[in-house]
Scaffold this motif. Structure first.
Motif, PDB file in Angstrom:
ATOM      1  N   UNK A   1       0.824  -1.226   0.000  1.00 21.65           N
ATOM      2  CA  UNK A   1       0.000   0.000   0.000  1.00 21.65           C
ATOM      3  C   UNK A   1       0.852   1.268   0.000  1.00 21.65           C
ATOM      4  N   UNK A   2       1.871   1.226   0.882  1.00 25.71           N
ATOM      5  CA  UNK A   2       2.765   2.388   0.976  1.00 25.71           C
ATOM      6  C   UNK A   2       3.442   2.669  -0.366  1.00 25.71           C
ATOM      7  N   UNK A   3       3.904   1.562  -0.964  1.00 23.62           N
ATOM      8  CA  UNK A   3       4.602   1.683  -2.254  1.00 23.62           C
ATOM      9  C   UNK A   3       3.677   2.267  -3.322  1.00 23.62           C
ATOM     10  N   UNK A   4       2.434   1.849  -3.275  1.00 22.59           N
ATOM     11  CA  UNK A   4       1.439   2.326  -4.258  1.00 22.59           C
ATOM     12  C   UNK A   4       1.232   3.821  -4.092  1.00 22.59           C
ATOM     13  N   UNK A   5       1.135   4.248  -2.849  1.00 23.06           N
ATOM     14  CA  UNK A   5       0.912   5.680  -2.577  1.00 23.06           C
ATOM     15  C   UNK A   5       2.098   6.497  -3.082  1.00 23.06           C
ATOM     16  N   UNK A   6       3.298   6.002  -2.790  1.00 20.50           N
ATOM     17  CA  UNK A   6       4.499   6.737  -3.213  1.00 20.50           C
ATOM     18  C   UNK A   6       4.561   6.824  -4.733  1.00 20.50           C
ATOM     19  N   UNK A   7       4.280   5.687  -5.368  1.00 21.57           N
ATOM     20  CA  UNK A   7       4.335   5.650  -6.845  1.00 21.57           C
ATOM     21  C   UNK A   7       3.319   6.617  -7.450  1.00 21.57           C
ATOM     22  N   UNK A   8       2.123   6.591  -6.914  1.00 21.94           N
ATOM     23  CA  UNK A   8       1.072   7.479  -7.446  1.00 21.94           C
ATOM     24  C   UNK A   8       1.413   8.940  -7.202  1.00 21.94           C
ATOM     25  N   UNK A   9       2.007   9.216  -6.053  1.00 23.84           N
ATOM     26  CA  UNK A   9       2.384  10.607  -5.751  1.00 23.84           C
ATOM     27  C   UNK A   9       3.441  11.107  -6.718  1.00 23.84           C
ATOM     28  N   UNK A  10       4.400  10.228  -7.002  1.00 19.09           N
ATOM     29  CA  UNK A  10       5.462  10.617  -7.958  1.00 19.09           C
ATOM     30  C   UNK A  10       4.851  10.899  -9.327  1.00 19.09           C
ATOM     31  N   UNK A  11       3.940  10.018  -9.714  1.00 12.81           N
ATOM     32  CA  UNK A  11       3.285  10.217 -11.027  1.00 12.81           C
ATOM     33  C   UNK A  11       2.535  11.544 -11.055  1.00 12.81           C
ATOM     34  N   UNK A  12       1.862  11.842  -9.939  1.00  8.86           N
ATOM     35  CA  UNK A  12       1.070  13.075  -9.851  1.00  8.86           C
ATOM     36  C   UNK A  12       1.954  14.301  -9.966  1.00  8.86           C
ATOM     37  N   UNK A  13       3.070  14.268  -9.243  1.00  8.87           N
ATOM     38  CA  UNK A  13       3.995  15.405  -9.269  1.00  8.87           C
ATOM     39  C   UNK A  13       4.536  15.596 -10.686  1.00  8.87           C
ATOM     40  N   UNK A  14       4.864  14.463 -11.282  1.00  8.82           N
ATOM     41  CA  UNK A  14       5.390  14.504 -12.649  1.00  8.82           C
ATOM     42  C   UNK A  14       4.373  15.120 -13.612  1.00  8.82           C
ATOM     43  N   UNK A  15       3.120  14.696 -13.445  1.00 11.49           N
ATOM     44  CA  UNK A  15       2.084  15.188 -14.364  1.00 11.49           C
ATOM     45  C   UNK A  15       1.791  16.659 -14.132  1.00 11.49           C
ATOM     46  N   UNK A  16       1.862  17.100 -12.906  1.00 10.17           N
ATOM     47  CA  UNK A  16       1.612  18.511 -12.626  1.00 10.17           C
ATOM     48  C   UNK A  16       2.720  19.361 -13.245  1.00 10.17           C
ATOM     49  N   UNK A  17       3.943  18.892 -13.111  1.00 10.85           N
ATOM     50  CA  UNK A  17       5.045  19.684 -13.669  1.00 10.85           C
ATOM     51  C   UNK A  17       4.998  19.673 -15.190  1.00 10.85           C
ATOM     52  N   UNK A  18       4.541  18.567 -15.755  1.00 10.91           N
ATOM     53  CA  UNK A  18       4.353  18.484 -17.209  1.00 10.91           C
ATOM     54  C   UNK A  18       3.318  19.511 -17.670  1.00 10.91           C
ATOM     55  N   UNK A  19       2.296  19.630 -16.877  1.00 10.39           N
ATOM     56  CA  UNK A  19       1.213  20.572 -17.186  1.00 10.39           C
ATOM     57  C   UNK A  19       1.754  21.979 -17.280  1.00 10.39           C
ATOM     58  N   UNK A  20       2.612  22.351 -16.360  1.00  9.30           N
ATOM     59  CA  UNK A  20       3.107  23.732 -16.353  1.00  9.30           C
ATOM     60  C   UNK A  20       3.983  24.007 -17.566  1.00  9.30           C
ATOM     61  N   UNK A  21       4.609  22.936 -18.092  1.00 12.50           N
ATOM     62  CA  UNK A  21       5.443  23.136 -19.281  1.00 12.50           C
ATOM     63  C   UNK A  21       4.612  23.527 -20.499  1.00 12.50           C
ATOM     64  N   UNK A  22       3.345  23.066 -20.534  1.00 13.38           N
ATOM     65  CA  UNK A  22       2.502  23.370 -21.688  1.00 13.38           C
ATOM     66  C   UNK A  22       2.079  24.824 -21.738  1.00 13.38           C
ATOM     67  N   UNK A  23       2.138  25.458 -20.567  1.00 12.25           N
ATOM     68  CA  UNK A  23       1.622  26.819 -20.554  1.00 12.25           C
ATOM     69  C   UNK A  23       2.697  27.761 -21.091  1.00 12.25           C
ATOM     70  N   UNK A  24       2.892  27.758 -22.438  1.00 14.85           N
ATOM     71  CA  UNK A  24       3.884  28.640 -23.045  1.00 14.85           C
ATOM     72  C   UNK A  24       3.362  30.054 -23.073  1.00 14.85           C
ATOM     73  N   UNK A  25       4.280  30.963 -22.931  1.00 18.65           N
ATOM     74  CA  UNK A  25       3.883  32.358 -22.973  1.00 18.65           C
ATOM     75  C   UNK A  25       3.544  32.724 -24.418  1.00 18.65           C
ATOM     76  N   UNK A  26       2.381  33.319 -24.638  1.00 22.39           N
ATOM     77  CA  UNK A  26       1.992  33.716 -25.972  1.00 22.39           C
ATOM     78  C   UNK A  26       2.706  35.008 -26.328  1.00 22.39           C
ATOM     79  N   UNK A  27       3.448  35.029 -27.437  1.00 17.43           N
ATOM     80  CA  UNK A  27       4.177  36.221 -27.856  1.00 17.43           C
ATOM     81  C   UNK A  27       3.812  36.506 -29.295  1.00 17.43           C
ATOM     82  N   UNK A  28       3.397  37.736 -29.584  1.00 16.41           N
ATOM     83  CA  UNK A  28       3.046  38.053 -30.955  1.00 16.41           C
ATOM     84  C   UNK A  28       4.257  38.626 -31.666  1.00 16.41           C
ATOM     85  N   UNK A  29       4.245  38.491 -32.996  1.00 19.80           N
ATOM     86  CA  UNK A  29       5.325  39.043 -33.810  1.00 19.80           C
ATOM     87  C   UNK A  29       5.371  40.557 -33.619  1.00 19.80           C
TER      88      UNK A  29
END
Lengths: 311, 253
Positions: A1-29
């Protein structure tokens, strides 16, 4: 159970940080251009990156923005030129030409003399900058093995010639063209003959006339017409009887350009040529010279006046 | 915290993370979301003041359309903004200038194009060829009239590779301005084209990817020239076929 929680938490952190990478700043020419105009080097570099964008609209806008930034972009463009390749390099080279800063001539000449596939862009750019330091390299490029390089080199030499209201540029070009025509190593003189015709300087007449007896006969005949030198009339009249109909057409066109009444009799004979285009161009040339309409026989046997090829 | 509650918490957190990630993804059109795409193109070759009829899937393609757009003078171009959905397009030009009625000999009509799916914002290019009705047969006004006078060749890009997606524009004057006299179909991956003409003559040609107007920055453009800076004329007699009329096109800067 403990291992499952740790694994899921790592996945969650990874996915959250991935999400922030998508938010590129919009810059016009437009924003980048304004920043670049106020001296922001990073903005200039970003615009240069955008000429490599996937969509044509962004590419074109970025390219035009760089040109409007002008002299402020030149040093950065030349720096980026060292690292760029492909279409991006082409755009950078073209932009340097459109900005017309003579600082870029050295680098552009080096590209023209090199093996880059897109060196025709350098030939184009050198014509826009119109610095006579590029003339020798451009004349040499008239014999390049790439047809686009030759074409842009020729166009650029004509531009350089026309950019000066005096004779200084023409003197330099004539000197280099004379060297070119006199060389035994040159394979293709067609584009040089185009340039010779367009700069319309009688000093190149003899070099062009000599080519009528060579491999580049048609283009030499064309150039003689452009030069509008009446010394060519006798030679051109003789070419009205060449076995190749294309040569007969070229001769007629050139005689029409020169406007010499001495050519009228010979041209009138060509009104009954076996080739319809020769007949047509003889009629056109006669109209050019005399100002009168001349009829020729079309393919169906009808007598018609040539249509105008100009709007 | 009980095992059950902990599991619920983890699952909820997981779902929340998944939701956050979807915020960074490109917008997907869904029911009720306002997606507008611009569908633009030209009716060849070119057909000015034709009408482009837009139908939504399920509508009678001979009945009143969803929207009608008149093509531009000289260029035959049109553009229309449409929300997400499935559409059909057809171009018609009646010589009596009416917008409704049977298509009679002398009128022009394209094939119906569709279904065209619009699912996201952006631009979509849609060119059409309208054929003139002659009796019960159709005559192409585009360049693929099957006469026995033609020329063919290959269009290349600046790297020397065959160039797809460009057309040959044929003019009967040196300046190559205004409307072309004939236009070919777009080249395929092999860059090859063949263009039929109703008669022989002297023509000037270029290759371009955009139809209409002077070439703009970013367009692909190239003129036919036989190794010179002047555009070269193609001279062909009636019944003649010229080959190897090749053009190199590159981006306009």
């Amino acid at each position: 159970m403990k291992k499952t929680i740790i694994a899921l938490s790592i996945i969650m952190i990874f996915m959250i940080s991935l999400c922030s990478c998508y938010k590129e700043e919009f810059v016009s020419v437009e924003m980048l251009k304004n920043k670049a105009l106020s001296g922001d080097e990073a903005a200039v570099r970003k615009l240069i990156d955008l000429v490599d964008a996937n969509d044509i609209k962004t590419q074109s806008e970025a390219y035009e923005a760089i040109i409007s930034v002008g002299a402020k972009a030149v040093e950065i463009l030349m720096d980026e030129l060292e690292k760029a390749g492909g279409e991006k390099k082409e755009y950078i080279v073209a932009a340097l030409g459109m900005i017309k800063d003579k600082k870029a001539v050295g680098k552009l000449v080096a590209i023209l003399k090199g093996n880059d596939k897109r060196r025709y862009a350098a030939a184009f750019a050198l014509g826009h900058i119109a610095d006579t330091k590029a003339v020798r390299a451009l004349v040499d490029a008239l014999d390049d093995n790439d047809a686009e390089v030759k074409k842009y080199a020729a166009i650029s030499l004509i531009k350089i010639n026309n950019s000066d209201t005096g004779m200084a540029n023409t003197d330099i070009i004539i000197k280099e063209l004379t060297r070119f025509f006199g060389s035994t190593d040159v394979l293709d003189k067609n584009f040089a003959l185009s340039v010779a015709g367009e700069i319309k300087d009688g000093r190149i007449f003899d070099a062009v006339l000599k080519e009528v007896g060579g491999r580049h006969k048609e283009q030499a005949i064309w150039a003689l017409g452009k030069l509008k030198d009446t010394r060519a009339v006798k030679v051109l009249a003789k070419e009205l009887t060449d076995p190749d109909w294309r040569i007969r057409v070229a001769a007629a066109r050139s005689l029409g350009s020169i406007h010499s009444e001495d050519a009228v009799t010979a041209l009138e004979r060509n009104l009954s040529d076996k080739n319809v285009f020769v007949r047509e161009w003889a009629a056109r040339a006669l109209e050019d010279i005399t100002g009168r309409d001349y009829e020729y026989t079309d393919e169906e046997g009808k007598a018609i006046i040539p249509t105008s090829l100009y709007r | 915290m009980t095992k059950k509650r902990l599991s619920c918490f983890i699952i909820t957190a997981f779902l929340a993370a998944a939701l956050l990630i979807s915020c960074g993804q490109p917008t997907q059109s869904g029911k009720g979301e306002a997606v507008n795409a611009t569908v633009k193109g030209a009716v060849m070759a070119p057909l000015e003041k034709a009408l482009v009829y837009v139908y939504k899937a399920g509508m009678d393609l001979r009945g009143p359309p969803l929207v009608t757009i008149e093509t531009a003078e000289l260029t035959g171009e049109f553009a229309v903004d449409l929300p997400a959905g499935t559409y059909f397009f057809v171009a018609r030009k009646r010589v009596n200038d009416e917008s409704i009625g049977l298509i009679v000999p002398g009128d022009y009509k394209s094939n119906t194009i569709g279904p065209v799916e619009i699912t996201k914002s952006g631009e979509m290019i849609l060119d059409m060829t309208a054929r003139r009705k002659i009796g019960d047969t159709k005559e192409n006004i585009a360049s693929d009239v099957k006469s026995n006078t033609s020329f063919s060749g290959t269009i290349y890009d600046s790297d020397g590779a065959p160039l797809a997606g460009v057309r040959i524009h044929v003019y009967d004057h040196i300046q190559m301005s205004e409307r072309p006299k004939f236009v070919s179909d777009k080249t395929g991956p092999d860059g090859r084209y063949r263009l039929y003409l109703p008669e022989g003559g002297t023509y000037y040609i270029c290759a371009r990817d955009r139809f209409g107007g002077p070439p703009k920055v970013g367009d692909m453009y190239g003129r036919y020239d036989q190794g010179t800076i002047d555009q070269s004329a193609i001279m062909l007699k009636n019944g003649e076929h010229l080959t190897d009329i090749d053009i190199t096109a590159h981006k306009v800067w």
